[in-house]
Design a protein around this motif. Sequence first.
Motif, PDB file in Angstrom:
ATOM      1  N   TYR A 145       0.818  -1.211   0.000  1.00  0.00           N
ATOM      2  CA  TYR A 145       0.000   0.000   0.000  1.00  0.00           C
ATOM      3  C   TYR A 145       0.851   1.260   0.000  1.00  0.00           C
ATOM      4  N   PHE A 205      -7.763   5.427   1.772  1.00  0.00           N
ATOM      5  CA  PHE A 205      -7.362   4.740   0.546  1.00  0.00           C
ATOM      6  C   PHE A 205      -6.918   3.312   0.837  1.00  0.00           C
ATOM      7  N   GLU A 209      -9.005  -0.265  -0.469  1.00  0.00           N
ATOM      8  CA  GLU A 209      -8.253  -0.924  -1.518  1.00  0.00           C
ATOM      9  C   GLU A 209      -8.775  -2.331  -1.795  1.00  0.00           C
ATOM     10  N   TYR A 212      -5.025  -5.161  -4.829  1.00  0.00           N
ATOM     11  CA  TYR A 212      -3.861  -5.772  -4.169  1.00  0.00           C
ATOM     12  C   TYR A 212      -4.318  -6.828  -3.170  1.00  0.00           C
TER      13      TYR A 212
END
Lengths: 275, 278
Positions: A145, A205, A209, A212
């Motif tokens: 991240y 964020f 997410e 990923y």
Amino acid sequence: MKYRHRSLNEILFLILLVFILITFILPLYHLITMSFKPLKTIFSRIPVFIFWPTSTHYQSAFEAGFLRYITNSLIVVSLHTILSLVLGIPAGYSLSRLDFRGKRFLLFGIIGARIIAPISIVIPIFLIYIWLKLLDTYLGLILVYLTFNLPLVIWLTKTSFDEVPIEIEAAAQIDGASTMSIFTRISIPLGMPGIIASAVLTWIFAWNEFLYALILTQRNAQTITVGLSSFFRFELVEWGALAAASNIVAVPVIILSLLVGKYMIQGLTKGALQL
Amino acid sequence: MLVPSIIILIVLIIVPLAYLFYNSLFYFRLTEMVNKRFVGIENYSIISRDGQFFNALSNTFVYIAIGTGAQVMLGLLLAEVLSRKFRGKDLVRTILLFPMIIPPITVGIIWWFLYHPTWGFITYLLNVIGVHINWLSNPGTALLAIILADTWEWTPFVLLILMAGYVAIPEDIYEAAEMDGATGWHKFFHITLPLIKPSIVVAIIFRTVDIIKVFPKIFVMTGGGPGNATETLNLYTYRVGFTYSDIGYSSALGFTTLLLTLVLTLLITIFSIKGRAI
């Protein structure tokens, strides 16, 4: 006469405003109400606005083990945010105060990180993580991240520190303060808006997410966004539980934005306009 | 103080990208590890003949064109309306944040619910008018449906950028124009629009780059379907890499995506600068 004319304009404006707000809130409102509606009401062809709320969906969500995803997300995202700040704030400060050859290049690079599509990074990282045994671990996500949040923190804190007058720091230095204490006792407090904005945005964020997490986790470290897909079973989708779970995912973010919305807006626009 | 961050970013970004390019030069499938061999740029030449690639490319372009266009126009409209001072402006701006701040996958789920052919709210509204379309199952409308969801989600973002640009325009210009007899339309087209152009360009660049990256929305609403109707470059790369485990080819696709993003960003920047010089 003039007074009446102004009133009409104001009323039209208000109507327009309300219309705009409704359009943007309605879908979200729909999700929230749906999570409280009994299944039959959800499935009725004609939308129902008045209903008897039920908590069964939230119960099924937790019975299905949703709590594990929540915990995973909380751990990964919070640790990641701390790491981003610890790395990013000093970096932002340095970029703000120092001048060196290649600084322009570095700044471009940091903005450039935003342009890179995650899919391009996730393929090689997937292989690298297999090799490093970082697949399906908290650490794996926490590190990955950084690819999109660290530049954000650096950029936002840099612009924030840019606005802290250097004279204050110079004055403190004349009075004999060390660089470290100038940094901690003057620069950081004065640069707080940028720091808060970057902290909040980083958290959000990372929490939001998906890609990923989808690819780099399987069973142990699955985060909440991927956990939503566990409600899609073979032939049947658990609509109610899915709605409830979706709300759980969205709630922290909404609360955060209500609390520090002002900083977020500043951060988002500043980050964008610096271009 | 700067060094640790830079090192980490290099390790996390540059190294994988180099490895990405390296892998793209191989025939490399996780299911056929014995066959792994160096093939040079053959993967890229396959891309240039790959129908599905061009389909994905065209979907991506359509998405960017319509999405960005709609969002900028709507954003301008809303900015005009919301740029004056009024009570509760801060609250309104915070509420407008919601669509873009909730997880994209939740946006996908919300709109998936809204589009549901039986009990979706949008389906109901359209039925009332007599329109019966299954948005997400129809190849012709699926991409539009996703673009609509995207517009709902990101117009506030464009709006924020534009409003910040509005703040920079001094009041005096409008007053001077009014004294010369300028009407509302005049003021908008000849004063506001030119002065706000930099913000518009920034918004376009951000939206373009972000649309290329879109994943959860499409994944949840259509999975790329029906058929390939909503498969963007990103989705296609994902499918090749993780459904078919073809690392070599998907790496080539991933690298191509990178180049494409770079080229688009440069083109947009160049076009906007040229416009200003004139």
